[in-house]
Write an enzyme that holds these catalytic residues in place. Structure first.
Site, PDB file in Angstrom:
ATOM      1  N   GLY A  27       0.689  -1.142  -0.009  1.00  0.00           N
ATOM      2  CA  GLY A  27       0.153   0.117  -0.005  1.00  0.00           C
ATOM      3  C   GLY A  27       0.839   1.271  -0.055  1.00  0.00           C
ATOM      4  O   GLY A  27       2.212   1.308   0.120  1.00  0.00           O
ATOM      5  N   THR A  44       8.110   6.061  -1.638  1.00  0.00           N
ATOM      6  CA  THR A  44       9.023   6.169  -0.619  1.00  0.00           C
ATOM      7  C   THR A  44      10.475   6.110  -1.063  1.00  0.00           C
ATOM      8  O   THR A  44      10.654   5.551  -2.028  1.00  0.00           O
ATOM      9  CB  THR A  44       8.553   5.694   0.650  1.00  0.00           C
ATOM     10  OG1 THR A  44       9.179   6.419   1.761  1.00  0.00           O
ATOM     11  CG2 THR A  44       9.046   4.282   0.811  1.00  0.00           C
ATOM     12  N   CYS A 101       5.192   9.682  -0.085  1.00  0.00           N
ATOM     13  CA  CYS A 101       3.973   9.088   0.610  1.00  0.00           C
ATOM     14  C   CYS A 101       2.811   9.797   0.182  1.00  0.00           C
ATOM     15  O   CYS A 101       1.657  10.024   0.994  1.00  0.00           O
ATOM     16  CB  CYS A 101       4.056   8.777   2.060  1.00  0.00           C
ATOM     17  SG  CYS A 101       5.503   8.016   2.455  1.00  0.00           S
TER      18      CYS A 101
END
Length: 193
Positions: free
Chosen positions: A49, A53, A146
Site C-alpha cells: 500500500g 518512498t 507518501c
C-alpha cells in the site's frame, strides 16, 4: 505461501537498503524518474500500500512476514501495532511522535519519520516500515513522499542531533517489534490486554 502452509515461521527482517525509491500499487504522478536516475537511484514497483518512498543508507527497514489473519488482526490493526511500537521506541529517545488521522506512519508534528506500507496475501503481511534514523533526506525532494502535501520528512538525527546507525537501532527496535507482534494478549485492536 510457506507460512500459510505451516512450512515456514513468521519472520521479521531488519536491514538497510542501498538507495532506491519504491512505489506502491497506486500511480505516482510527480515522480521525477530522470532526476532519480541521474543520482543512481532506481525506482522499483511493489504490491504494498501507499505511494512512493525512498529507502537507503541511514534508514532502518523492517519487513514483516506475519500471519495477521490467523491472529484475528486486520490490516489497520497491524499498522497500529507497528506505529505504536515505533512511537514508543522514539519516545525512549526523547522524541514526541504520534499519528496523523487518515495518514499511516509515524509523525513528529507534520513531518513523517517512519513510513508504513503493507501488502497482505490471505492474511499474511509483506513489506513493513522504514524508520529514518540518519539518512540523507535530499532524494525525498524529487517526489511527494507518501503523497504528503502538507508536511515533510524528518529523521531522528535531524530532530535530536544524533541517531544510532540502522544496525545499532535494530538491536533495540527488533525486540520491541517482536514483543509487540508476538506477545500474549494482543487483541484485534492491536492493544495488549
Amino acid at each position: 505461501d510457506a507460512i500459510l502452509r505451516g512450512e515456514a515461521a513468521e519472520t521479521l527482517w531488519l536491514l538497510e537498503h542501498p538507495a532506491v525509491v519504491t512505489t506502491g500499487r497506486r500511480a505516482v504522478p510527480d515522480l521525477d524518474r530522470t532526476a532519480l536516475a541521474a543520482r543512481g537511484i532506481p525506482v522499483v514497483s511493489t504490491r504494498r500500500g501507499g505511494l512512493a518512498t525512498w529507502h537507503g543508507p541511514g534508514q532502518l527497514v523492517a519487513y514483516i512476514l506475519y500471519d495477521a489473519g490467523r491472529r484475528g488482526l486486520g490490516p489497520k490493526n497491524l499498522v497500529a501495532i507497528l506505529e505504536n511500537t515505533v512511537i514508543a521506541w522514539l519516545g525512549e529517545r526523547d522524541v514526541d511522535a504520534g499519528r496523523r488521522p487518515g495518514l499511516p506512519g509515524v509523525w513528529v508534528g507534520h513531518d513523517k519519520i517512519c513510513a508504513v506500507g503493507l501488502h497482505f496475501s490471505r492474511g499474511v503481511s509483506m513489506h513493513g516500515l522504514a524508520l529514518n534514523l540518519c539518512p540523507d533526506l535530499s532524494a525525498f525532494s524529487l517526489f511527494s513522499p507518501c503523497g504528503i502535501s502538507d508536511g515533510g520528512i524528518t529523521s531522528l538525527q535531524g530532530l535530536r542531533g544524533r541517531a544510532p546507525s540502522p544496525k545499532e537501532a535494530a538491536f533495540s527496535l527488533g525486540p520491541a517489534l517482536v514483543g509487540a507482534l508476538f506477545r500474549d494478549g494482543v487483541d484485534a485492536s492491536g492493544r495488549g490486554q
